[in-house]
Design a protein around this motif. Structure first.
Motif, PDB file in Angstrom:
ATOM      1  N   SER A   1       0.261  12.614   1.929  1.00  0.00           N
ATOM      2  CA  SER A   1       1.131  11.567   2.713  1.00  0.00           C
ATOM      3  C   SER A   1      -0.008  10.526   3.265  1.00  0.00           C
ATOM      4  O   SER A   1      -0.616  10.461   2.360  1.00  0.00           O
ATOM      5  N   LEU A   2       0.794   9.327   3.045  1.00  0.00           N
ATOM      6  CA  LEU A   2       0.913   8.032   3.307  1.00  0.00           C
ATOM      7  C   LEU A   2       0.058   7.290   4.001  1.00  0.00           C
ATOM      8  O   LEU A   2      -0.021   7.733   5.456  1.00  0.00           O
ATOM      9  N   THR A   3      -1.252   6.999   4.405  1.00  0.00           N
ATOM     10  CA  THR A   3      -2.010   6.600   4.883  1.00  0.00           C
ATOM     11  C   THR A   3      -1.425   5.092   4.956  1.00  0.00           C
ATOM     12  O   THR A   3      -1.474   4.419   4.142  1.00  0.00           O
ATOM     13  N   ASN A   4      -2.172   4.085   6.662  1.00  0.00           N
ATOM     14  CA  ASN A   4      -1.770   2.441   6.580  1.00  0.00           C
ATOM     15  C   ASN A   4      -3.218   2.119   6.715  1.00  0.00           C
ATOM     16  O   ASN A   4      -3.371   0.674   6.498  1.00  0.00           O
ATOM     17  N   GLY A   5      -3.910   1.960   6.224  1.00  0.00           N
ATOM     18  CA  GLY A   5      -5.174   1.693   5.862  1.00  0.00           C
ATOM     19  C   GLY A   5      -6.059   1.339   7.374  1.00  0.00           C
ATOM     20  O   GLY A   5      -6.246   1.956   8.383  1.00  0.00           O
ATOM     21  N   ASP A   6      -7.560   0.742   7.379  1.00  0.00           N
ATOM     22  CA  ASP A   6      -8.209   0.650   7.889  1.00  0.00           C
ATOM     23  C   ASP A   6      -7.520  -0.299   8.823  1.00  0.00           C
ATOM     24  O   ASP A   6      -7.054  -1.460   8.252  1.00  0.00           O
TER      25      ASP A   6
ATOM     26  N   ASN B   1       8.184   4.622   3.659  1.00  0.00           N
ATOM     27  CA  ASN B   1       9.475   4.645   3.233  1.00  0.00           C
ATOM     28  C   ASN B   1       9.697   2.551   2.779  1.00  0.00           C
ATOM     29  O   ASN B   1      10.421   2.163   2.612  1.00  0.00           O
ATOM     30  N   LYS B   2       8.736   2.398   2.382  1.00  0.00           N
ATOM     31  CA  LYS B   2       8.913   1.104   1.647  1.00  0.00           C
ATOM     32  C   LYS B   2       7.203   1.328   0.682  1.00  0.00           C
ATOM     33  O   LYS B   2       6.900   1.725   0.514  1.00  0.00           O
TER      34      LYS B   2
ATOM     35  N   PRO C   1       3.185  -4.575  -4.454  1.00  0.00           N
ATOM     36  CA  PRO C   1       3.669  -2.707  -4.368  1.00  0.00           C
ATOM     37  C   PRO C   1       3.575  -2.095  -3.145  1.00  0.00           C
ATOM     38  O   PRO C   1       4.123  -0.798  -3.207  1.00  0.00           O
ATOM     39  N   ARG C   2       2.691  -2.307  -2.487  1.00  0.00           N
ATOM     40  CA  ARG C   2       2.573  -1.669  -1.242  1.00  0.00           C
ATOM     41  C   ARG C   2       4.107  -1.512  -0.237  1.00  0.00           C
ATOM     42  O   ARG C   2       3.647  -0.645   0.345  1.00  0.00           O
ATOM     43  N   THR C   3       4.157  -3.274  -0.473  1.00  0.00           N
ATOM     44  CA  THR C   3       5.929  -3.564   0.676  1.00  0.00           C
ATOM     45  C   THR C   3       6.523  -3.554  -0.183  1.00  0.00           C
ATOM     46  O   THR C   3       7.691  -3.178   0.390  1.00  0.00           O
TER      47      THR C   3
END
Length: 406
Positions: free
Chosen positions: A3-8, A376-377, A43-45
């Motif tokens: 899964s994709l995590t959004n970071g701390d 999704n990005k 590249p994250r977004t």
């Protein structure tokens, strides 16, 4: 499933302000002569980080002239090795003082894991400078015993102006691996960073000036291979070119060097490597290494073990454990310390990897896990494992020929 995590919560605070976006020539940041710029992408977004001045043939010519003047008339080649060493050691200290910013630049520009850059790659860059600082005053010639009453000796001298072309997969590491020995020897240089990842190279040029590297010794000209890279490779006043990247581009550079002034060439060209595991292997360790061998730095390594050959006696157990570990592999924000894999460096590499996966499916290979994008990005892809794939399949050929550092 991965899964994709959004970071701390603090990850956004680690994203640095972009300070340097122009060409670095003769000690100053300057616009390109054409005024053209290009986008460097997060590249994250998929969003634009900054617009970078785009160097072309004319800018390379100016940078080479600055490097040539610094070599022919400047102090750097004439300094005692101990003095060059002192400046390189000071630069290493400045790198460590700015380690967070250097690491963050590669995280947002290349999708690299921040904690790996901060704790491994940036300290290694500083230590690379220290290593070659130690060599700077130990470049010795030899006195030769002659067959007649002559006195003969060899004297090792700096070669001249060096052109460096660096890849996008290890921007900080490759910058210092190329620059440090050239500086220790007394050379001057023009460096073209990969167009995907110019930010840390420009910041490092700034740090070099703070350390006391004289103007003109290091010049950094971002741009594209067919223009800036080609101009550097074929320039009549460049004495050597060093390139890390694809075999195809390496051939072009060697031809350009031969057709111009027969300059010396150093090529580090990529490929893909098989991993062979036998019956007597420790299964847990073998699966761990197999996964790391392909997923380290999101597979963007020129010796990534994209093919694994397993002896029949342990194959079923190996496959089961490898898939389990791949499913637990964490993909997400490279600033999150729990994340093991960030995004592919850019849209081109993202689409290339997805095309390999589609070839595997079409050719009848068994998809054991992964195969899809994440989120999704941005350019995130699940860790993907195929089995029952033919050795002569197009997917395998693509993996073998793929060069992460192109």
């Amino acid at each position: 499933m991965t899964s994709l995590t959004n970071g701390d919560a603090g990850s956004l605070n680690k994203v640095p302000t972009i300070k340097f976006t122009k060409l670095f020539i003769n000690g100053d940041f300057v616009d390109s002569l054409s005024g053209k710029t290009f986008e460097t992408i997060d590249p994250r977004t998929g969003d634009v980080i900054a617009r970078i001045s785009e160097g072309d043939k004319e800018d390379i010519d100016i940078a080479v002239k600055a490097a040539r003047h610094a070599f022919d008339n400047g102090p750097w080649p004439r300094l005692p090795g101990s003095e060059r060493a002192r400046i390189l050691l000071k630069w290493a200290e400045i790198i460590e003082e700015n380690a967070e910013e250097l690491a963050a630049l590669d995280a947002i520009d290349a999708g690299k894991l921040y904690h790996m850059c901060r704790n491994v790659e940036v300290p290694a860059a500083a230590n690379t400078l220290r290593y070659y600082a130690g060599a700077a005053d130990k470049i010795h010639g030899e006195v030769l015993k002659m067959s007649r009453e002559f006195h003969a000796y060899t004297l090792l001298e700096p070669l001249g102006v060096v052109g460096h072309i660096t890849p996008w997969n290890f921007p900080n590491t490759m910058f210092y691996i190329k620059v440090a020995p050239s500086l220790a020897a007394g050379c001057t240089m023009v460096l073209k960073p990969a167009e995907q990842t110019p930010l840390s190279a420009l910041f490092s040029a700034h740090l070099a000036k703070l350390a006391g590297i004289p103007d003109g010794v290091i010049n950094v000209v971002p741009g594209f291979g067919p223009t800036a890279g080609a101009a550097l490779s074929s320039h009549m006043d460049v004495d050597k070119v060093s390139f890390t990247g694809s075999t195809q581009t390496g051939r072009v550079i060697m031809q350009a060097a031969a057709k111009s002034n027969l300059k010396q060439v150093s090529l580090e060209l990529g490929g893909k490597s098989p991993l062979i595991i036998f019956d007597d292997a420790d299964i847990d360790k073998a699966t761990e290494l197999a996964l790391l061998g392909i997923l380290y730095n999101k597979g963007e390594v020129c010796v990534a073990s994209s093919r694994v050959f397993v002896q029949e006696g342990i194959y079923d157990e190996f496959e089961k454990k490898l898939v389990e570990k791949a499913k637990a592999w964490v993909v997400g924000d490279p600033f999150d310390p729990k994340v093991q894999q960030g995004p592919q460096v850019d849209k081109e590499q993202f689409e290339k990897v997805l095309s390999y996966i589609e070839h595997g499916k079409k050719e009848g290979a068994t998809l054991l896990t992964g195969g899809k994008t994440v989120g999704n990005k941005g350019y995130f892809i699940e860790p993907t494992i195929f089995s029952n794939i033919r050795v002569n399949s197009k997917c395998i050929k693509l993996l073998i020929n793929r060069v992460s550092s192109a």
